[in-house]
Design a protein around this motif. Structure first.
Motif, PDB file in Angstrom:
ATOM      1  N   UNK A  60      42.312  50.374 -16.033  1.00 36.45           N
ATOM      2  CA  UNK A  60      43.698  49.887 -15.983  1.00 36.45           C
ATOM      3  C   UNK A  60      43.983  48.770 -16.972  1.00 36.45           C
ATOM      4  N   UNK A  61      42.946  48.201 -17.561  1.00 40.89           N
ATOM      5  CA  UNK A  61      43.113  46.958 -18.324  1.00 40.89           C
ATOM      6  C   UNK A  61      43.945  47.125 -19.583  1.00 40.89           C
ATOM      7  N   UNK A  62      43.635  48.109 -20.394  1.00 40.01           N
ATOM      8  CA  UNK A  62      44.328  48.232 -21.684  1.00 40.01           C
ATOM      9  C   UNK A  62      45.821  48.474 -21.495  1.00 40.01           C
ATOM     10  N   UNK A  63      46.145  49.400 -20.597  1.00 41.50           N
ATOM     11  CA  UNK A  63      47.551  49.768 -20.421  1.00 41.50           C
ATOM     12  C   UNK A  63      48.366  48.666 -19.781  1.00 41.50           C
ATOM     13  N   UNK A  64      47.760  47.863 -18.946  1.00 40.20           N
ATOM     14  CA  UNK A  64      48.532  46.890 -18.179  1.00 40.20           C
ATOM     15  C   UNK A  64      48.279  45.442 -18.605  1.00 40.20           C
ATOM     16  N   UNK A  65      47.027  45.032 -18.747  1.00 39.09           N
ATOM     17  CA  UNK A  65      46.760  43.645 -19.130  1.00 39.09           C
ATOM     18  C   UNK A  65      46.902  43.431 -20.634  1.00 39.09           C
ATOM     19  N   UNK A  66      46.214  44.242 -21.429  1.00 40.97           N
ATOM     20  CA  UNK A  66      46.266  44.057 -22.877  1.00 40.97           C
ATOM     21  C   UNK A  66      47.660  44.307 -23.421  1.00 40.97           C
ATOM     22  N   UNK A  67      48.339  45.328 -22.906  1.00 39.62           N
ATOM     23  CA  UNK A  67      49.693  45.622 -23.373  1.00 39.62           C
ATOM     24  C   UNK A  67      50.643  44.458 -23.108  1.00 39.62           C
ATOM     25  N   UNK A  68      50.424  43.728 -22.014  1.00 42.61           N
ATOM     26  CA  UNK A  68      51.308  42.622 -21.660  1.00 42.61           C
ATOM     27  C   UNK A  68      50.943  41.336 -22.372  1.00 42.61           C
ATOM     28  N   UNK A  69      49.641  41.068 -22.539  1.00 43.33           N
ATOM     29  CA  UNK A  69      49.205  39.779 -23.075  1.00 43.33           C
ATOM     30  C   UNK A  69      48.752  39.828 -24.529  1.00 43.33           C
ATOM     31  N   UNK A  70      48.417  41.018 -25.026  1.00 40.58           N
ATOM     32  CA  UNK A  70      47.857  41.124 -26.364  1.00 40.58           C
ATOM     33  C   UNK A  70      46.380  40.793 -26.431  1.00 40.58           C
ATOM     34  N   UNK A  71      45.765  40.505 -25.289  1.00 36.95           N
ATOM     35  CA  UNK A  71      44.354  40.117 -25.259  1.00 36.95           C
ATOM     36  C   UNK A  71      43.486  41.361 -25.068  1.00 36.95           C
ATOM     37  N   UNK A  72      42.633  41.639 -26.037  1.00 37.38           N
ATOM     38  CA  UNK A  72      41.703  42.750 -25.925  1.00 37.38           C
ATOM     39  C   UNK A  72      40.522  42.341 -25.042  1.00 37.38           C
ATOM     40  N   UNK A  73      40.066  43.274 -24.212  1.00 41.03           N
ATOM     41  CA  UNK A  73      38.935  42.999 -23.324  1.00 41.03           C
ATOM     42  C   UNK A  73      37.810  43.966 -23.651  1.00 41.03           C
ATOM     43  N   UNK A  74      36.655  43.415 -24.031  1.00 39.37           N
ATOM     44  CA  UNK A  74      35.455  44.207 -24.308  1.00 39.37           C
ATOM     45  C   UNK A  74      34.544  44.135 -23.090  1.00 39.37           C
ATOM     46  N   UNK A  75      34.350  45.262 -22.424  1.00 39.34           N
ATOM     47  CA  UNK A  75      33.580  45.302 -21.188  1.00 39.34           C
ATOM     48  C   UNK A  75      32.131  45.706 -21.440  1.00 39.34           C
ATOM     49  N   UNK A  76      31.215  45.039 -20.758  1.00 42.10           N
ATOM     50  CA  UNK A  76      29.839  45.497 -20.606  1.00 42.10           C
ATOM     51  C   UNK A  76      29.638  45.745 -19.122  1.00 42.10           C
ATOM     52  N   UNK A  77      29.316  46.962 -18.749  1.00 45.10           N
ATOM     53  CA  UNK A  77      29.196  47.353 -17.344  1.00 45.10           C
ATOM     54  C   UNK A  77      27.794  47.874 -17.091  1.00 45.10           C
ATOM     55  N   UNK A  78      27.093  47.249 -16.128  1.00 42.83           N
ATOM     56  CA  UNK A  78      25.690  47.562 -15.879  1.00 42.83           C
ATOM     57  C   UNK A  78      25.417  47.684 -14.389  1.00 42.83           C
ATOM     58  N   UNK A  79      24.356  48.405 -14.000  1.00 43.24           N
ATOM     59  CA  UNK A  79      23.955  48.437 -12.595  1.00 43.24           C
ATOM     60  C   UNK A  79      23.624  47.034 -12.088  1.00 43.24           C
ATOM     61  N   UNK A  80      23.637  46.890 -10.757  1.00 37.60           N
ATOM     62  CA  UNK A  80      23.567  45.567 -10.146  1.00 37.60           C
ATOM     63  C   UNK A  80      22.349  44.768 -10.575  1.00 37.60           C
ATOM     64  N   UNK A  81      21.151  45.325 -10.467  1.00 35.53           N
ATOM     65  CA  UNK A  81      19.965  44.563 -10.849  1.00 35.53           C
ATOM     66  C   UNK A  81      20.001  44.166 -12.314  1.00 35.53           C
ATOM     67  N   UNK A  82      20.426  45.092 -13.166  1.00 41.24           N
ATOM     68  CA  UNK A  82      20.471  44.818 -14.604  1.00 41.24           C
ATOM     69  C   UNK A  82      21.513  43.757 -14.941  1.00 41.24           C
ATOM     70  N   UNK A  83      22.679  43.852 -14.305  1.00 38.92           N
ATOM     71  CA  UNK A  83      23.731  42.903 -14.649  1.00 38.92           C
ATOM     72  C   UNK A  83      23.370  41.496 -14.185  1.00 38.92           C
ATOM     73  N   UNK A  84      22.694  41.387 -13.045  1.00 41.77           N
ATOM     74  CA  UNK A  84      22.265  40.056 -12.587  1.00 41.77           C
ATOM     75  C   UNK A  84      21.314  39.426 -13.606  1.00 41.77           C
ATOM     76  N   UNK A  85      20.358  40.210 -14.098  1.00 40.85           N
ATOM     77  CA  UNK A  85      19.407  39.689 -15.077  1.00 40.85           C
ATOM     78  C   UNK A  85      20.114  39.260 -16.359  1.00 40.85           C
ATOM     79  N   UNK A  86      21.009  40.105 -16.866  1.00 44.65           N
ATOM     80  CA  UNK A  86      21.693  39.804 -18.119  1.00 44.65           C
ATOM     81  C   UNK A  86      22.561  38.550 -17.974  1.00 44.65           C
ATOM     82  N   UNK A  87      23.280  38.440 -16.858  1.00 43.37           N
ATOM     83  CA  UNK A  87      24.158  37.278 -16.656  1.00 43.37           C
ATOM     84  C   UNK A  87      23.339  36.005 -16.513  1.00 43.37           C
ATOM     85  N   UNK A  88      22.235  36.071 -15.771  1.00 37.54           N
ATOM     86  CA  UNK A  88      21.380  34.901 -15.618  1.00 37.54           C
ATOM     87  C   UNK A  88      20.862  34.435 -16.965  1.00 37.54           C
ATOM     88  N   UNK A  89      20.395  35.369 -17.765  1.00 41.66           N
ATOM     89  CA  UNK A  89      19.884  35.038 -19.087  1.00 41.66           C
ATOM     90  C   UNK A  89      20.982  34.448 -19.961  1.00 41.66           C
TER      91      UNK A  89
END
Length: 457
Positions: A60-89
């Motif tokens: 929903x982000x591009x059509x609704x948030x980016x279109x309204x604000x002009x802010x591009x959002x680059x997502x990194x989406x990972x499984x729970x264990x992996x994302x916890x490790x990456x965020x901690x690091x």
């Protein structure tokens, strides 16, 4: 307790140990955020867990948030264990690659103490449409630092409850109690096994990870009378109560649980329940939105009751996936714009309108539970969810005093590394590779070593 500087070093060491233990996460998209933001637009990088609610957000982000604000959002989406490790690091190094991360009420106290998170109070005060007072108090409290500042905003909040196939229970001539005990659940799991071809009695997480198998298992330990630590920080991982609870859990999932249980986490159990492979599932209340979503083959077939108990009145956990801004971010204003949108009442109404009200990332705003449209379409589960969240007490989750708050976790930074190590042993027991007493004997040593130098005089 340790002094400020020593404590900070201990926090960094604890989190670094978790990253080293689990290894680096797999490759993912999303580079450094750029641009100055504001009216001219810009870009931010967001790293988040791959739960269904986040997948909806990305769509929903591009059509609704980016279109309204002009802010591009680059997502990194990972499984729970992996994302916890990456965020901690990422956050411990303050690398600045990601502006926003999906963190939880577990991380907020330690991340904020270390200066890894940007405080949000000024943004909240200037954002008159956000309505901080609408956030459910138990959820807001968990995202507030010791200094009283808000460091994260919830995307959704959750407790835990038991989900079951009403049609399958009716077919088998079984009745689910409104407030079941764990022994009743075990008995029902045995009776409902293979009522439909290939259907197992229950799904329980067995995947290693402090936020995987030990999310449900620690609630079982609590209600069986066990605890990770006594009030004086004596470890109790191999106590009779902890052992009984873990043996019960392992026996139940081995006898009547899903195929591949030692590697089954939230996502795998959600898939099993959706595909009709299991008749019951004990897990997060947030799962109900996916089960009841339009097009789900089990929509309208699921019943929801409170988390099973033994010695306590309730046993559901309290958790929120929330958005935090990295202190090193060069795009904090744009990052807040994204958080304000993603955590807003307006976003929930957008999801309700575009994707259906059962898929709303709920559990965080009073206005959602007062919304007649949400009540009508989330009727099978919204009251049970609200009841579970309100009944959760992080300060008194068991039968004895605790040295730190937390229901499915102990609110100390060392818990992530410690419980991840012990979880690997429990998963081995589920796989039949070791016994529960042997696993917990090793777990006791791990737990005591983790806290002795830091917390015990």
């Amino acid at each position: 307790m340790l002094g400020g500087h020593t404590r900070r070093l201990a926090l960094v060491a604890a989190f670094s140990g978790t990253v080293l233990l689990a290894g680096c996460a797999g490759a993912g998209g999303g580079g450094a955020g750029g641009g100055e933001g504001g009216e001219d637009g810009g870009s931010i990088s967001v790293i988040m867990v791959n739960n269904p609610q986040m997948v909806d957000l990305e769509s929903l982000t591009e059509e609704h948030f980016t279109a309204e604000t002009g802010i591009e959002v680059n997502f990194t989406t990972l499984p729970e264990n992996d994302v916890r490790d990456r965020i901690t690091q990422e956050f411990s190094s303050q690398a600045g690659q990601y502006d926003v991360a999906s963190i939880s009420n577990y991380e907020v106290p330690f991340y904020s103490e270390n200066g890894w998170l940007a405080p949000l109070d000024d943004y909240i005060a200037e954002d008159t449409e956000f309505n901080q007072d609408d956030i459910l108090e138990p959820i807001a409290a968990g995202l507030t630092g010791e200094d009283g500042s808000v460091y994260a905003e919830p995307f959704y909040g959750e407790s835990s409850f038991l989900m079951y196939r009403k049609d399958v229970f009716e077919q088998a001539g079984l009745t689910m109690p409104e407030n079941p005990t764990w022994q009743q659940v075990a008995d029902l799991a045995a009776q409902v096994d293979n009522v439909q071809p290939g259907m197992r009695g229950i799904c329980l997480r067995g995947q290693p990870g402090w936020g995987q198998v030990f999310a449900p298992l620690t609630t079982v330990v609590n209600t069986f009378g066990g605890t990770w630590f006594e009030e004086d920080w004596t470890a109790k991982v191999n106590s009779p109560e902890f052992t009984e609870a873990t043996q019960f859990y392992v026996d139940l999932v081995r006898a009547h649980g899903e195929a591949g249980a030692p590697q089954a986490g939230f996502t795998e159990c959600l898939n099993n329940m959706t595909q009709g492979n299991v008749a019951m599932w004990y897990d997060a209340t947030s799962a109900a939105g996916s089960l009841e979503a339009e097009g789900s083959p089990v929509a309208g077939k699921i019943g929801y009751v409170q988390a099973p108990v033994v010695e306590t009145d309730s046993s559901g956990w309290l958790y929120s996936w929330a958005w935090g801004i990295q202190e090193a971010s060069q795009n904090k204003e744009d990052a807040w714009e994204f958080i304000s949108w993603a955590s807003s009442q307006g976003y929930e109404e957008l999801v309700g309108t575009e994707l259906g009200w059962p898929r709303v990332p709920a559990g965080k705003r009073t206005s959602t539970y007062e919304n007649p449209e949400y009540q009508a379409q989330a009727g099978p589960f919204y009251e049970a969810t609200q009841e579970a969240i309100n009944a959760a007490d992080p300060n008194d989750p068991g039968v004895q005093p605790r040295p730190a708050p937390g229901i499915q976790f102990v609110a100390i930074p060392e818990f992530a590394s410690m419980a991840t190590q012990v979880s690997q042993l429990v998963s081995s027991a589920i796989a039949g590779q070791t016994s529960v007493p042997d696993a917990l004997a090793q777990g006791q040593q791990i737990a005591q070593e983790q806290v002795t130098e830091v917390y015990q005089e």
